[in-house]
Motif scaffolding. Sequence first.
Motif, PDB file in Angstrom:
ATOM      1  N   PHE A  15       1.000  -1.149   0.205  1.00 45.31           N
ATOM      2  CA  PHE A  15       0.017   0.180   0.024  1.00 45.31           C
ATOM      3  C   PHE A  15       1.611   1.428  -0.023  1.00 45.31           C
ATOM      4  O   PHE A  15       1.386   1.230   0.728  1.00 45.31           O
ATOM      5  CB  PHE A  15      -1.153   0.103   0.913  1.00 45.31           C
ATOM      6  CG  PHE A  15      -1.680  -1.030   1.033  1.00 45.31           C
ATOM      7  CD1 PHE A  15      -3.163  -0.679   0.800  1.00 45.31           C
ATOM      8  CD2 PHE A  15      -1.540  -2.504   2.253  1.00 45.31           C
ATOM      9  CE1 PHE A  15      -3.894  -2.059   0.891  1.00 45.31           C
ATOM     10  CE2 PHE A  15      -2.397  -3.385   1.664  1.00 45.31           C
ATOM     11  CZ  PHE A  15      -3.547  -3.183   1.044  1.00 45.31           C
ATOM     12  N   SER A  16       0.237   2.444  -1.006  1.00 43.89           N
ATOM     13  CA  SER A  16       1.755   3.511  -1.269  1.00 43.89           C
ATOM     14  C   SER A  16       0.942   4.593  -0.769  1.00 43.89           C
ATOM     15  O   SER A  16      -0.445   5.045  -0.597  1.00 43.89           O
ATOM     16  CB  SER A  16       1.861   3.317  -2.502  1.00 43.89           C
ATOM     17  OG  SER A  16       2.441   2.167  -3.141  1.00 43.89           O
ATOM     18  N   ILE A  17       1.804   5.243  -0.567  1.00 45.75           N
ATOM     19  CA  ILE A  17       1.314   7.013  -0.223  1.00 45.75           C
ATOM     20  C   ILE A  17       2.491   7.703  -0.966  1.00 45.75           C
ATOM     21  O   ILE A  17       3.621   7.191  -1.409  1.00 45.75           O
ATOM     22  CB  ILE A  17       1.865   7.606   1.247  1.00 45.75           C
ATOM     23  CG1 ILE A  17       3.074   8.012   2.037  1.00 45.75           C
ATOM     24  CG2 ILE A  17       1.208   7.176   2.389  1.00 45.75           C
ATOM     25  CD1 ILE A  17       3.588   8.337   2.793  1.00 45.75           C
ATOM     26  N   PHE A  18       1.498   8.864  -2.168  1.00 49.41           N
ATOM     27  CA  PHE A  18       2.454   9.495  -2.472  1.00 49.41           C
ATOM     28  C   PHE A  18       3.080  10.884  -2.146  1.00 49.41           C
ATOM     29  O   PHE A  18       2.118  11.486  -1.306  1.00 49.41           O
ATOM     30  CB  PHE A  18       0.992   9.853  -4.154  1.00 49.41           C
ATOM     31  CG  PHE A  18       1.787  10.641  -4.852  1.00 49.41           C
ATOM     32  CD1 PHE A  18       2.813  10.351  -5.578  1.00 49.41           C
ATOM     33  CD2 PHE A  18       1.907  12.505  -4.976  1.00 49.41           C
ATOM     34  CE1 PHE A  18       3.024  11.103  -6.952  1.00 49.41           C
ATOM     35  CE2 PHE A  18       2.016  12.877  -5.727  1.00 49.41           C
ATOM     36  CZ  PHE A  18       2.929  12.547  -7.105  1.00 49.41           C
ATOM     37  N   MET A  19       3.854  10.944  -2.581  1.00 54.39           N
ATOM     38  CA  MET A  19       4.423  12.599  -2.139  1.00 54.39           C
ATOM     39  C   MET A  19       5.087  13.411  -3.123  1.00 54.39           C
ATOM     40  O   MET A  19       5.863  12.601  -4.191  1.00 54.39           O
ATOM     41  CB  MET A  19       6.372  12.001  -1.074  1.00 54.39           C
ATOM     42  CG  MET A  19       5.862  11.145   0.056  1.00 54.39           C
ATOM     43  SD  MET A  19       5.171  12.318   1.288  1.00 54.39           S
ATOM     44  CE  MET A  19       6.654  13.287   2.192  1.00 54.39           C
ATOM     45  N   ASP A  20       5.104  14.403  -3.168  1.00 53.20           N
ATOM     46  CA  ASP A  20       5.534  15.203  -4.857  1.00 53.20           C
ATOM     47  C   ASP A  20       5.495  16.227  -4.098  1.00 53.20           C
ATOM     48  O   ASP A  20       5.561  16.728  -3.398  1.00 53.20           O
ATOM     49  CB  ASP A  20       3.202  15.670  -4.965  1.00 53.20           C
ATOM     50  CG  ASP A  20       3.624  15.950  -6.453  1.00 53.20           C
ATOM     51  OD1 ASP A  20       4.661  15.923  -6.963  1.00 53.20           O
ATOM     52  OD2 ASP A  20       2.783  17.210  -7.172  1.00 53.20           O
ATOM     53  N   ASN A  21       6.160  17.186  -5.110  1.00 48.92           N
ATOM     54  CA  ASN A  21       6.870  18.279  -4.695  1.00 48.92           C
ATOM     55  C   ASN A  21       7.824  18.421  -3.988  1.00 48.92           C
ATOM     56  O   ASN A  21       8.020  19.249  -3.495  1.00 48.92           O
ATOM     57  CB  ASN A  21       5.921  19.533  -4.244  1.00 48.92           C
ATOM     58  CG  ASN A  21       6.392  21.179  -5.046  1.00 48.92           C
ATOM     59  OD1 ASN A  21       7.190  21.395  -5.724  1.00 48.92           O
ATOM     60  ND2 ASN A  21       5.790  21.732  -3.831  1.00 48.92           N
ATOM     61  N   LEU A  22       8.767  16.891  -4.375  1.00 48.87           N
ATOM     62  CA  LEU A  22       9.965  17.016  -3.588  1.00 48.87           C
ATOM     63  C   LEU A  22      11.381  17.921  -3.582  1.00 48.87           C
ATOM     64  O   LEU A  22      10.961  17.680  -5.715  1.00 48.87           O
ATOM     65  CB  LEU A  22       9.940  15.154  -2.753  1.00 48.87           C
ATOM     66  CG  LEU A  22       8.923  14.909  -2.613  1.00 48.87           C
ATOM     67  CD1 LEU A  22       9.558  13.074  -2.615  1.00 48.87           C
ATOM     68  CD2 LEU A  22       9.076  14.829  -1.119  1.00 48.87           C
ATOM     69  N   SER A  23      12.077  18.426  -2.868  1.00 47.30           N
ATOM     70  CA  SER A  23      13.178  19.225  -3.042  1.00 47.30           C
ATOM     71  C   SER A  23      13.795  17.604  -4.755  1.00 47.30           C
ATOM     72  O   SER A  23      13.883  16.535  -4.037  1.00 47.30           O
ATOM     73  CB  SER A  23      14.132  18.923  -2.124  1.00 47.30           C
ATOM     74  OG  SER A  23      15.296  19.757  -2.475  1.00 47.30           O
ATOM     75  N   LEU A  24      14.904  18.430  -4.629  1.00 50.14           N
ATOM     76  CA  LEU A  24      16.028  17.640  -5.829  1.00 50.14           C
ATOM     77  C   LEU A  24      17.063  16.744  -5.289  1.00 50.14           C
ATOM     78  O   LEU A  24      17.642  16.005  -5.563  1.00 50.14           O
ATOM     79  CB  LEU A  24      16.549  18.141  -7.326  1.00 50.14           C
ATOM     80  CG  LEU A  24      15.579  19.059  -8.244  1.00 50.14           C
ATOM     81  CD1 LEU A  24      16.152  19.325  -8.806  1.00 50.14           C
ATOM     82  CD2 LEU A  24      14.784  17.649  -9.188  1.00 50.14           C
ATOM     83  N   LYS A  25      16.830  17.337  -4.004  1.00 47.36           N
ATOM     84  CA  LYS A  25      18.318  16.544  -3.045  1.00 47.36           C
ATOM     85  C   LYS A  25      17.413  15.248  -2.625  1.00 47.36           C
ATOM     86  O   LYS A  25      18.509  14.596  -1.890  1.00 47.36           O
ATOM     87  CB  LYS A  25      18.258  17.378  -1.815  1.00 47.36           C
ATOM     88  CG  LYS A  25      19.089  19.318  -2.614  1.00 47.36           C
ATOM     89  CD  LYS A  25      19.332  20.202  -1.219  1.00 47.36           C
ATOM     90  CE  LYS A  25      19.951  21.187  -1.944  1.00 47.36           C
ATOM     91  NZ  LYS A  25      19.875  22.384  -0.548  1.00 47.36           N
TER      92      LYS A  25
END
Length: 91
Positions: A24-34
């Motif tokens: 089961f997944s959670i989605f993370m968006d708009n993360l830093s390139l680091k």
Amino acid sequence: MYARERGFGRQVKEVRRDFRDSLFSIFMDNLSLKVDVSGLWGIFKVFGKVRDVFLSSGSNSRKSVFAFIQFATSEEAQKVAKLTNGMHVYS
């Protein structure tokens, strides 16, 4: 994990199933390139048992990345999503 699949003529063949099919997944968006996979793993293991992490390459025009953090149970994923909603990672 392997499963047996029965076809016509009573043939039996082994079918390999990907372990991620039952996660089961959670989605993370708009993360830093680091952000990197081991960093995300380290952050989210505090909230629940992480089974897998997928991190996009960051090559899109928005200059940000997204990730899927996967857990063994729906309840665990929902708990982690609730606890980490709005959390800033490497901002």
